[in-house]
Design an enzyme around this catalytic site. Structure first.
Site, PDB file in Angstrom:
ATOM      1  N   ASP A 137      -7.009   0.726  -1.011  1.00 46.63           N
ATOM      2  CA  ASP A 137      -6.532  -0.653  -0.962  1.00 46.63           C
ATOM      3  C   ASP A 137      -6.925  -1.258   0.381  1.00 46.63           C
ATOM      4  O   ASP A 137      -6.438  -0.820   1.428  1.00 46.63           O
ATOM      5  CB  ASP A 137      -5.004  -0.637  -1.103  1.00 46.63           C
ATOM      6  CG  ASP A 137      -4.442  -1.908  -1.704  1.00 46.63           C
ATOM      7  OD1 ASP A 137      -5.022  -2.974  -1.460  1.00 46.63           O
ATOM      8  OD2 ASP A 137      -3.425  -1.816  -2.413  1.00 46.63           O
TER       9      ASP A 137
ATOM     10  N   ASP B  40      -7.081  -6.702  -1.628  1.00 43.18           N
ATOM     11  CA  ASP B  40      -5.852  -7.482  -1.601  1.00 43.18           C
ATOM     12  C   ASP B  40      -6.135  -8.975  -1.403  1.00 43.18           C
ATOM     13  O   ASP B  40      -7.032  -9.346  -0.640  1.00 43.18           O
ATOM     14  CB  ASP B  40      -4.971  -6.954  -0.459  1.00 43.18           C
ATOM     15  CG  ASP B  40      -3.577  -7.511  -0.459  1.00 43.18           C
ATOM     16  OD1 ASP B  40      -2.856  -7.292  -1.451  1.00 43.18           O
ATOM     17  OD2 ASP B  40      -3.199  -8.161   0.537  1.00 43.18           O
TER      18      ASP B  40
ATOM     19  N   GLU C 150      -7.473  -8.631  -6.254  1.00 45.93           N
ATOM     20  CA  GLU C 150      -6.188  -9.263  -6.543  1.00 45.93           C
ATOM     21  C   GLU C 150      -6.371 -10.763  -6.367  1.00 45.93           C
ATOM     22  O   GLU C 150      -6.670 -11.237  -5.277  1.00 45.93           O
ATOM     23  CB  GLU C 150      -5.106  -8.746  -5.598  1.00 45.93           C
ATOM     24  CG  GLU C 150      -3.751  -9.362  -5.894  1.00 45.93           C
ATOM     25  CD  GLU C 150      -2.731  -9.144  -4.800  1.00 45.93           C
ATOM     26  OE1 GLU C 150      -1.533  -9.068  -5.123  1.00 45.93           O
ATOM     27  OE2 GLU C 150      -3.127  -9.065  -3.612  1.00 45.93           O
TER      28      GLU C 150
ATOM     29  N   HIS D  72       3.540  -2.088  -7.327  1.00 45.02           N
ATOM     30  CA  HIS D  72       4.494  -1.941  -6.222  1.00 45.02           C
ATOM     31  C   HIS D  72       5.198  -3.240  -5.850  1.00 45.02           C
ATOM     32  O   HIS D  72       6.155  -3.223  -5.068  1.00 45.02           O
ATOM     33  CB  HIS D  72       3.767  -1.393  -4.996  1.00 45.02           C
ATOM     34  CG  HIS D  72       2.705  -2.324  -4.472  1.00 45.02           C
ATOM     35  ND1 HIS D  72       1.513  -2.541  -5.141  1.00 45.02           N
ATOM     36  CD2 HIS D  72       2.662  -3.117  -3.373  1.00 45.02           C
ATOM     37  CE1 HIS D  72       0.787  -3.409  -4.471  1.00 45.02           C
ATOM     38  NE2 HIS D  72       1.455  -3.775  -3.397  1.00 45.02           N
ATOM     39  N   ASP D  73       4.733  -4.371  -6.360  1.00 41.16           N
ATOM     40  CA  ASP D  73       5.328  -5.670  -6.044  1.00 41.16           C
ATOM     41  C   ASP D  73       6.181  -6.228  -7.177  1.00 41.16           C
ATOM     42  O   ASP D  73       6.640  -7.370  -7.099  1.00 41.16           O
ATOM     43  CB  ASP D  73       4.232  -6.695  -5.715  1.00 41.16           C
ATOM     44  CG  ASP D  73       3.712  -6.546  -4.298  1.00 41.16           C
ATOM     45  OD1 ASP D  73       4.466  -6.048  -3.433  1.00 41.16           O
ATOM     46  OD2 ASP D  73       2.558  -6.931  -4.041  1.00 41.16           O
TER      47      ASP D  73
END
Length: 551
Positions: A96, A198, A249, A323-324
């Protein structure tokens, strides 16, 4: 595209996956210790959340050293060992990277603060406006407050679209781009086979910065003016020649932009993450306001994106969890024990039989659920704690506030992986960073592996089916049974096969009529043990069914 169409990717939130040394933090050796588990599940790639040195203001997305390993997670030798051992099992490692901003602790930003002209141009430093030295624009940070922070004893500000400790990089500067390309090459040389990038679609800011009087500024920098130019260059100079798998993302993006990002002819990215389907239970578009799931909207979003991305030869990342986000199980379905198996496997089939690349988030394959901790002391996520205060300032009671926190907090997905029913769910011998859910007593890996009819083995079967059947990988997508209110159904077709998928999001039995042609097909997968097909069938609560017909 076909090479990635058969893959399934597993996301690991590193700090709560498995702790190998008893310090309460998940770590890289902990992943290496569980590689046989992933091999058994059948996944092709592991996506690791950031493990770089960081002050950890934003869970490691505030990177202070792009080419290091934070000691709490291990060493570079540990990472190299993970890559080596994973490759033995035909599993790739995806990392990431945050290319939009750095931590303000990063050496580049520190040199900029010290007056180094080269590094000042790595960021967006602008003078304040007017005699009151107002911020350069009225844009709002995505974490709240202004998107500009004033330097101490100065009339200058720096831009931060996210946390105040995350300074945005100036992609207009070719030296910035080359420095970031060197970072990507460094990790390619370490054997990395994939990159999750990201907030990638905000890296291109407008040539002229101006106030936004109808929004928060995002319309000026989302899918910005030079974004495709930058991504083509990034591809050409780093991962493109290596044919690596990449996913961007994409915040608040459009279908048209996503097609361009992921169409192989554009030579930008392999696929995109977008989040429209995860907002269908936001009240008036507000995350911290609860609403019932608008199922018709959810179904329409899935169908529209699938149809349009297929038509434009774009490629989707398929996911419910990360994870969000709070866990999908209990959000889009019930998470009661009586429905646990059916609801979890329904969610799995819905996306694993679509066109795109499926992602599993750790614990999804055993049906982990939201812990719904009832006191704020059990939560550590800064966004959650901020909204605990804000919601009460807006007039909500403690009870009303906690009802929202229990449903919305990102900590729902960040609690320790449940390996056993024992102490700390088998995650650590020390004190875990996050509290452990009581559901470990009946939801854990140890129990799942012993039960051949468990959720784990259903996921294993789905992953096998994707590898085996080209129609799942690359077949066309046609929405089906549109008149049924609680059903997401679609037809996948290629030159040799047709696949009818029916996913029922109801808790009462419901009868449907199947097309006669599929009466000659075979049941590819069922979560209720269905072994016969009739023209009219009665669906069980949360039933999922796929029928394969060879032409």
């Amino acid at each position: 595209m076909e090479r990635m169409a058969e893959k399934t990717i597993y996301q690991i939130y590193l700090r709560s996956f498995y702790d190998s040394n008893g310090d309460g933090f998940g770590d890289i050796p902990g992943i290496t210790a569980k590689l046989d588990y992933f091999e058994k599940l059948g996944v092709d790639m592991l996506w690791l959340n950031p493990f770089y040195p960081s002050p950890q203001h934003d869970n490691g997305y505030d990177i202070s050293d792009y080419t290091g390993v934070d000691p709490r997670f291990g060493t570079m030798t540990d990472f190299e060992e993970l890559v080596h051992e994973a490759k033995k099992r035909s599993i790739g490692i995806m990392i990431d990277l945050v290319l939009n901003h750095t931590s303000t602790d990063h050496i580049w930003f520190q040199k900029a603060l010290a007056g180094d002209s080269k590094y000042r141009d790595f960021y967006y430093f602008k003078k304040g406006r007017g005699k009151n030295c107002l911020p350069p624009t009225n844009w709002t940070s995505k974490f709240g407050g202004p998107a500009w922070e004033r330097l101490p004893n100065s009339d200058e500000y720096y831009m931060h679209l996210y946390d105040v400790t995350q300074a945005d990089l100036n992609w207009e500067n070719p030296e910035v781009r080359e420095a970031l390309y060197q970072v990507v090459r460094f990790w390619i040389d370490k054997g990395v086979e994939g990159f999750r990038l990201d907030v990638l679609n905000v890296i291109s800011k407008p040539d002229t910065l101006q106030d936004d009087f109808i929004g928060d500024g995002r319309r000026f920098y989302t899918d910005g003016p030079h974004i495709h130019e930058y991504l083509k260059e990034l591809n050409t100079k780093t991962f493109g020649p290596e044919h690596l798998l990449t996913v961007g993302e994409m915040s608040s993006t459009s279908i048209a932009s996503s097609i361009r990002y992921s169409n192989p002819a554009e030579k930008e990215l392999s696929m995109v993450f977008h989040f429209h389907h995860l907002k269908v239970d936001y009240k008036d578009g507000e995350k911290w306001r609860l609403d019932q799931v608008r199922f018709g909207e959810l179904k329409e979003l899935f169908h529209t994106w699938q149809v349009e991305m297929t038509r434009g030869n774009g490629w989707d990342a398929l996911f419910w969890n990360n994870h969000d986000q709070p866990r999908a199980l209990g959000r889009f379905t019930s998470d009661k024990e009586e429905y646990h198996y059916a609801a979890a496997t329904l969610l799995a089939s819905t996306i694993h039989l679509m066109r795109g690349t499926p992602y599993l988030y750790m614990g999804e394959e055993i049906g982990m659920i939201n812990p719904r901790f009832s006191t704020i002391e059990s939560y550590s996520d800064i966004e959650t704690i901020n909204h605990y205060k804000l919601l009460q300032q807006e007039g909500l009671s403690e009870q009303e506030t906690m009802a929202i926190i229990m449903e919305r907090s990102r900590d729902n997905s960040r609690i320790p992986m449940q390996w056993t029913s024992g102490k700390n769910a088998g995650f650590t011998t020390g004190t875990p960073l996050y509290p452990v859910s009581d559901s470990k007593a009946w939801i854990n890996v140890e129990a799942a592996l012993k039960d051949k009819s468990s959720i784990f083995y259903f996921y294993q079967r789905l992953i096998e089916l994707r590898k085996k059947h080209r129609v799942i990988q690359t077949g066309n997508y046609t929405p089906f049974l549109l008149e049924e209110d609680r059903i997401i159904s679609y037809l996948r077709e290629d030159e040799t096969d047709s696949l009818l998928a029916v996913h029922y999001y109801g808790e009462e039995e419901h009868e449907i009529t199947l097309p006669e042609v599929f009466l000659n097909g075979k049941i590819l997968i069922s979560n209720v043990g269905r072994d016969q097909i009739g023209k009219r069938i009665t669906l069980k609560p949360y039933e999922t069914l796929a029928i394969l017909l060879t032409k």
